[in-house]
Write a protein that holds these residues in place. Structure first.
Motif, PDB file in Angstrom:
ATOM      1  N   ALA A  10       0.833  -1.201   0.000  1.00 21.88           N
ATOM      2  CA  ALA A  10       0.000   0.000   0.000  1.00 21.88           C
ATOM      3  C   ALA A  10       0.870   1.254   0.000  1.00 21.88           C
ATOM      4  CB  ALA A  10      -0.923   0.000   1.212  1.00 21.88           C
ATOM      5  N   ALA A  11       1.925   1.249   0.799  1.00 22.26           N
ATOM      6  CA  ALA A  11       2.808   2.425   0.831  1.00 22.26           C
ATOM      7  C   ALA A  11       3.419   2.653  -0.541  1.00 22.26           C
ATOM      8  CB  ALA A  11       3.900   2.242   1.888  1.00 22.26           C
ATOM      9  N   LEU A  67       4.679  11.612  15.151  1.00 23.43           N
ATOM     10  CA  LEU A  67       3.640  10.803  14.518  1.00 23.43           C
ATOM     11  C   LEU A  67       3.005   9.859  15.538  1.00 23.43           C
ATOM     12  CD1 LEU A  67       5.183  10.028  11.022  1.00 23.43           C
ATOM     13  CD2 LEU A  67       3.043  11.214  11.476  1.00 23.43           C
ATOM     14  N   PHE A  68       3.830   9.303  16.398  1.00 22.25           N
ATOM     15  CA  PHE A  68       3.307   8.437  17.456  1.00 22.25           C
ATOM     16  C   PHE A  68       2.303   9.202  18.315  1.00 22.25           C
ATOM     17  CE2 PHE A  68       3.670   7.013  21.899  1.00 22.25           C
ATOM     18  CZ  PHE A  68       3.312   5.685  21.768  1.00 22.25           C
ATOM     19  N   LEU A  69       2.713  10.399  18.749  1.00 18.77           N
ATOM     20  CA  LEU A  69       1.822  11.218  19.578  1.00 18.77           C
ATOM     21  C   LEU A  69       0.544  11.563  18.840  1.00 18.77           C
ATOM     22  CD1 LEU A  69       3.359  14.067  21.677  1.00 18.77           C
ATOM     23  CD2 LEU A  69       2.495  11.846  22.362  1.00 18.77           C
ATOM     24  N   ILE A  70       0.701  11.963  17.570  1.00 19.45           N
ATOM     25  CA  ILE A  70      -0.466  12.363  16.785  1.00 19.45           C
ATOM     26  C   ILE A  70      -1.450  11.198  16.672  1.00 19.45           C
ATOM     27  CG2 ILE A  70      -1.235  13.017  14.467  1.00 19.45           C
ATOM     28  CD1 ILE A  70       1.334  14.693  14.247  1.00 19.45           C
ATOM     29  N   PHE A  71      -0.926  10.017  16.380  1.00 17.79           N
ATOM     30  CA  PHE A  71      -1.820   8.871  16.215  1.00 17.79           C
ATOM     31  C   PHE A  71      -2.491   8.491  17.533  1.00 17.79           C
ATOM     32  CE2 PHE A  71       0.669   7.760  12.285  1.00 17.79           C
ATOM     33  CZ  PHE A  71      -0.381   8.021  11.435  1.00 17.79           C
ATOM     34  N   VAL A  72      -1.731   8.504  18.608  1.00 18.10           N
ATOM     35  CA  VAL A  72      -2.315   8.148  19.902  1.00 18.10           C
ATOM     36  C   VAL A  72      -3.420   9.137  20.265  1.00 18.10           C
ATOM     37  CG1 VAL A  72      -1.862   8.043  22.372  1.00 18.10           C
ATOM     38  CG2 VAL A  72      -0.319   6.904  20.794  1.00 18.10           C
ATOM     39  N   GLY A 102      -3.152   0.941   8.732  1.00 14.56           N
ATOM     40  CA  GLY A 102      -3.287   2.223   8.037  1.00 14.56           C
ATOM     41  C   GLY A 102      -2.307   3.249   8.561  1.00 14.56           C
ATOM     42  N   ALA A 103      -2.181   3.318   9.882  1.00 14.08           N
ATOM     43  CA  ALA A 103      -1.258   4.285  10.468  1.00 14.08           C
ATOM     44  C   ALA A 103       0.178   3.973  10.059  1.00 14.08           C
ATOM     45  CB  ALA A 103      -1.386   4.273  11.983  1.00 14.08           C
ATOM     46  N   LEU A 104       0.500   2.700  10.027  1.00 15.25           N
ATOM     47  CA  LEU A 104       1.858   2.317   9.641  1.00 15.25           C
ATOM     48  C   LEU A 104       2.121   2.697   8.182  1.00 15.25           C
ATOM     49  CD1 LEU A 104       4.301   0.996  10.894  1.00 15.25           C
ATOM     50  CD2 LEU A 104       3.583  -1.178   9.931  1.00 15.25           C
ATOM     51  N   ILE A 105       1.106   2.493   7.334  1.00 16.44           N
ATOM     52  CA  ILE A 105       1.269   2.845   5.918  1.00 16.44           C
ATOM     53  C   ILE A 105       1.582   4.334   5.793  1.00 16.44           C
ATOM     54  CG2 ILE A 105       0.047   3.041   3.720  1.00 16.44           C
ATOM     55  CD1 ILE A 105      -1.475   0.448   4.607  1.00 16.44           C
ATOM     56  N   VAL A 106       0.832   5.145   6.542  1.00 12.16           N
ATOM     57  CA  VAL A 106       1.066   6.591   6.475  1.00 12.16           C
ATOM     58  C   VAL A 106       2.496   6.930   6.907  1.00 12.16           C
ATOM     59  CG1 VAL A 106       0.396   8.812   7.436  1.00 12.16           C
ATOM     60  CG2 VAL A 106      -1.352   7.176   6.775  1.00 12.16           C
ATOM     61  N   THR A 107       2.963   6.281   7.976  1.00 11.50           N
ATOM     62  CA  THR A 107       4.334   6.593   8.405  1.00 11.50           C
ATOM     63  C   THR A 107       5.353   6.143   7.360  1.00 11.50           C
ATOM     64  OG1 THR A 107       4.653   4.501   9.571  1.00 11.50           O
ATOM     65  CG2 THR A 107       3.734   6.308  10.833  1.00 11.50           C
ATOM     66  N   TYR A 108       5.045   5.075   6.646  1.00  8.75           N
ATOM     67  CA  TYR A 108       5.987   4.618   5.621  1.00  8.75           C
ATOM     68  C   TYR A 108       6.087   5.604   4.473  1.00  8.75           C
ATOM     69  CZ  TYR A 108       6.901   0.055   7.659  1.00  8.75           C
ATOM     70  OH  TYR A 108       7.325  -0.958   8.473  1.00  8.75           O
ATOM     71  N   LEU A 109       4.996   6.358   4.251  1.00  8.65           N
ATOM     72  CA  LEU A 109       5.054   7.359   3.176  1.00  8.65           C
ATOM     73  C   LEU A 109       6.108   8.422   3.475  1.00  8.65           C
ATOM     74  CD1 LEU A 109       1.267   7.843   2.403  1.00  8.65           C
ATOM     75  CD2 LEU A 109       2.958   6.654   1.033  1.00  8.65           C
ATOM     76  N   THR A 110       6.484   8.580   4.753  1.00  7.38           N
ATOM     77  CA  THR A 110       7.486   9.602   5.063  1.00  7.38           C
ATOM     78  C   THR A 110       8.793   9.338   4.329  1.00  7.38           C
ATOM     79  OG1 THR A 110       8.235   8.394   7.018  1.00  7.38           O
ATOM     80  CG2 THR A 110       6.607  10.131   7.370  1.00  7.38           C
ATOM     81  N   PHE A 111       9.095   8.084   4.038  1.00  3.02           N
ATOM     82  CA  PHE A 111      10.318   7.859   3.262  1.00  3.02           C
ATOM     83  C   PHE A 111      10.074   7.394   1.837  1.00  3.02           C
ATOM     84  CE2 PHE A 111       9.554   4.208   6.018  1.00  3.02           C
ATOM     85  CZ  PHE A 111       9.630   3.138   5.165  1.00  3.02           C
TER      86      PHE A 111
END
Lengths: 336, 337
Positions: B136-137, B182-187, B202-211
């Motif tokens: 997905a990323a 990102l951790f704080l934002i998601f929590v 989904g949250a992990l996918i979004v963080t993967y987009l950072t790179f």
């Protein structure tokens, strides 16, 4: 942006601005925006998804990170970080106070990271450039060797590092088997994953993992050197050493400048290798900065302090990168 | 960079004169099938040594160079290959062989580690999680990057420089810098909305987009720049809109590049550890984190760990080796030129 009818006057300007855009058969009234606006807005429209995402995944988190670094964000506030009290620059003051435990540990970790980075980057570059130069000319088995050399870089990092942690086990590891049982170099079997040796282990694994990248890039760069240069040098009687010194290395300079910067940033920021090799808390001798920040944040749950350290780390990287780019002029080729 | 043009010319038409211990025999035998012009080049190789016309020259082909090359490349091969060899052989050993002393040769060859890995830890679940998240990323970033890179490559507009500099510089930032916020934002978002974001795929996918996203944009700009503008200008005059030109002309011409970018994004996402170590829970764990589950057993089944590592690696390595030619083109066009 929602006006459907073009403002008067735009029609007159349209033909010169965008007549070539569409074929004559295309019905004009399908246009939603006047040509000019359309053309000016199009790049932004194409960029829109990327811009929104950039905002969400890069800019907003960075802003949040900076705000966090000025707060006392311990475990009790993590679920509601807005209520965490402001501490001003306290997190930064504590982080840089080298006479107190936190600052001292951070400085130690920073120095370890610097030593690790210098060693690992120079070794990776050296191996990469050596292999690339030696393999510039064809020989039997070159293709196989090239694929073999690239494999450590292609492996997912965790499988690569897990394999190394198997090799480096004190009992039953291959490394100790070879140096103790087979070669008899040491009296007892050394520990590699704890204690001072862990720094050596870290450098070896990082070099094993990154030198293929230098090799890959430098091999590509070598193929862009016109062979006439070598032929002319040979006619002039230059030996191989001279050819390498006078032609190969100077031609590689621009690539090397960017390559070293990339290797530096990767190695300095590396989290994967130490985390998989040593776990959440690395041995003191191998306590790299990203692990250190991770530990400050997710083991002691002090996000404010962790964020302040992250911001300091970023400032350091910006300073070094900026200075490096100014000094070398690297990466200034693209006209943007 | 195209190997076909670069590695072809056999090095030195008259190498046999080097005598015993000379360079590898049969200049045409290397690289199985990369060269189309093999044998046609009677001139010297592009590298060191003499040119064909100067075969009698006493200066070349220096034996010292050939021997240096053999020794150094042998050492490098040992360094590069030993862990790989141990990885493969250990995955075929019975447990006794990996717990006591290390053995080069397995006492018996067994494939049982490959069978057992699936039941020791929920490896299949990790596999599926990794596939979904990395896939997905990759999909998102390649799709979005295609539009963005096309805009940057083909149009002049305000803020273009700012955009590219931002894209480039986010790639140098340490991942930890984005992880904490990102951790704080998601929590906190999860708390506010009642949706369990933290720990979700989904949250992990979004963080993967950072790179994956900045990398994809940067590489694709390079690829699109290498496609002649005449192509899409012709499409525009033929009645395509700008989007039509992108989809019908530029994207098809850039397919090798787009595939390479996708593979590279997938690789980095597949290997990601930092975000996954924080952002996943029992059910969304990826391979990167799940594989470490073997180590928490009372006894580490290293044979199974190696087998699982190979299962997680082989497709990635194969993809990389198949596409490295395109990858290098992109890397050198995008970042190193």
């Amino acid at each position: 942006m929602t006006t459907l009818s073009p403002p008067p006057g735009s029609e007159a300007a349209a033909p010169s601005a965008g007549a070539a855009d569409d074929g004559p058969s295309r019905p004009r009234r399908r246009r939603i925006l006047p040509d000019r606006l359309r053309r000016a807005g199009l790049p932004y429209l194409l960029l829109l998804p990327a811009l929104v995402l950039e905002l969400l995944i890069h800019l907003a988190p960075m802003a949040v990170g900076v705000v966090m670094s000025f707060k006392e964000l311990t475990q009790q506030y993590i679920r509601n970080w807005g209520e965490a009290p402001w501490t001003g620059a306290d997190n930064f003051r504590i982080a840089v106070d080298v006479n107190a435990p936190v600052g001292e540990a951070l400085l130690h970790s920073f120095l370890v990271t610097c030593a690790f980075t210098v060693l690992a980057v120079s070794l990776a570059w050296l191996l990469g450039v050596t292999a690339a130069i030696l393999m510039q000319e064809s020989f039997r088995g070159r293709g196989v060797l090239r694929a073999l050399f690239l494999t450590p870089y292609a492996l997912p990092v965790y499988t690569a590092v897990i394999t190394w942690s198997f090799l480096l086990q004190r009992d039953g590891g291959m490394v100790n088997h070879v140096i103790h049982d087979q070669l008899g170099l040491t009296d007892s079997e050394p520990f590699w994953l704890i204690g001072d040796n862990s720094f050596v282990a870290l450098v070896v694994v990082a070099v094993w993992r990154t030198w293929p990248f230098a090799f890959l890039i430098l091999m590509a760069a070598l193929q862009n050197i016109p062979k006439e240069l070598y032929e002319a040098a040979q006619v002039d009687g230059a030996g191989i050493r001279q050819q390498i010194r006078r032609i190969t290395l100077p031609s590689l300079r621009p690539v090397n400048q960017v390559l070293v910067l990339v290797l530096f940033l990767w190695t300095f920021n590396d989290f994967n290798v130490p985390y998989i090799l040593f776990g959440k808390s690395a041995p003191e001798a191998a306590d790299l900065i990203s692990i250190h920040i991770y530990q400050a944040s997710f083991v002691t749950w002090d996000f404010g302090s962790g964020s302040a350290m992250s911001v300091l780390l970023l400032l350091f990287l910006l300073l070094v990168t900026g200075g490096y780019l100014l000094a070398t002029g690297a990466g200034r080729k693209r006209d943007v | 960079m195209s190997e076909a043009t670069a590695t072809t010319a056999p090095a030195g038409g008259s190498r046999h004169e080097a005598g015993p211990g000379g360079p590898a025999p049969a200049a045409g035998a290397d690289d199985g099938g990369t060269g189309t012009a093999r044998g046609s080049g009677s001139r010297g190789g592009r590298g060191y040594g003499r040119t064909g016309s100067r075969a009698a020259s006493p200066t070349a082909p220096p034996l010292s160079f050939v021997w240096t090359r053999r020794v150094v490349l042998t050492l490098l091969t040992l360094f590069a290959a030993t862990p790989l060899l141990v990885m493969v052989s250990s995955s075929l050993k019975p447990l006794e062989d990996v717990t006591d002393r290390f053995r080069w040769i397995p006492s018996v060859l067994t494939i049982s580690p490959y069978v057992d890995i699936w039941s020791t830890v929920p490896l299949a679940d990790y596999f599926v999680n990794s596939l979904i998240v990395a896939g997905a990323a990759t999909g998102c970033s390649v799709l979005i990057a295609t539009f963005a890179a096309y805009a940057v490559s083909r149009y002049r507009f305000r803020g273009k420089r700012l955009f590219t500099v931002t894209i480039l510089s986010t790639q140098m930032f340490p991942g930890i810098l984005f992880l904490l916020p990102l951790f704080l934002i998601f929590v906190n978002l999860g708390n506010a909305t009642g949706i369990a974001l933290y720990g979700s795929r989904g949250a992990l996918i979004v963080t993967y987009l950072t790179f994956t996203l900045p990398f994809s944009i940067w590489m694709l700009i390079g690829y699109f720049d290498s496609i002649p503008r005449d192509l899409d200008e012709a499409a525009l005059t033929d009645g395509c809109g700008p989007l039509g030109a992108l989809m019908r002309v530029v994207v098809p011409a850039a397919v090798p590049g787009i595939v390479a970018v996708a593979v590279y994004s997938f690789m980095t996402a597949w290997g990601e550890v930092l975000f996954a170590s924080v952002m996943t829970n029992e059910t969304t764990r990826t391979l990167a984190i799940g594989l470490q589950g073997y180590a928490t057993q009372t006894q580490v089944y290293w044979n199974q760990v190696m087998a699982a590592s190979l299962v997680a690696s082989v497709p990635i390595v194969a993809g990389f080796l198949l596409l490295q030619r395109y990858l290098v083109t992109g890397l050198t066009a995008g970042a190193v030129k």
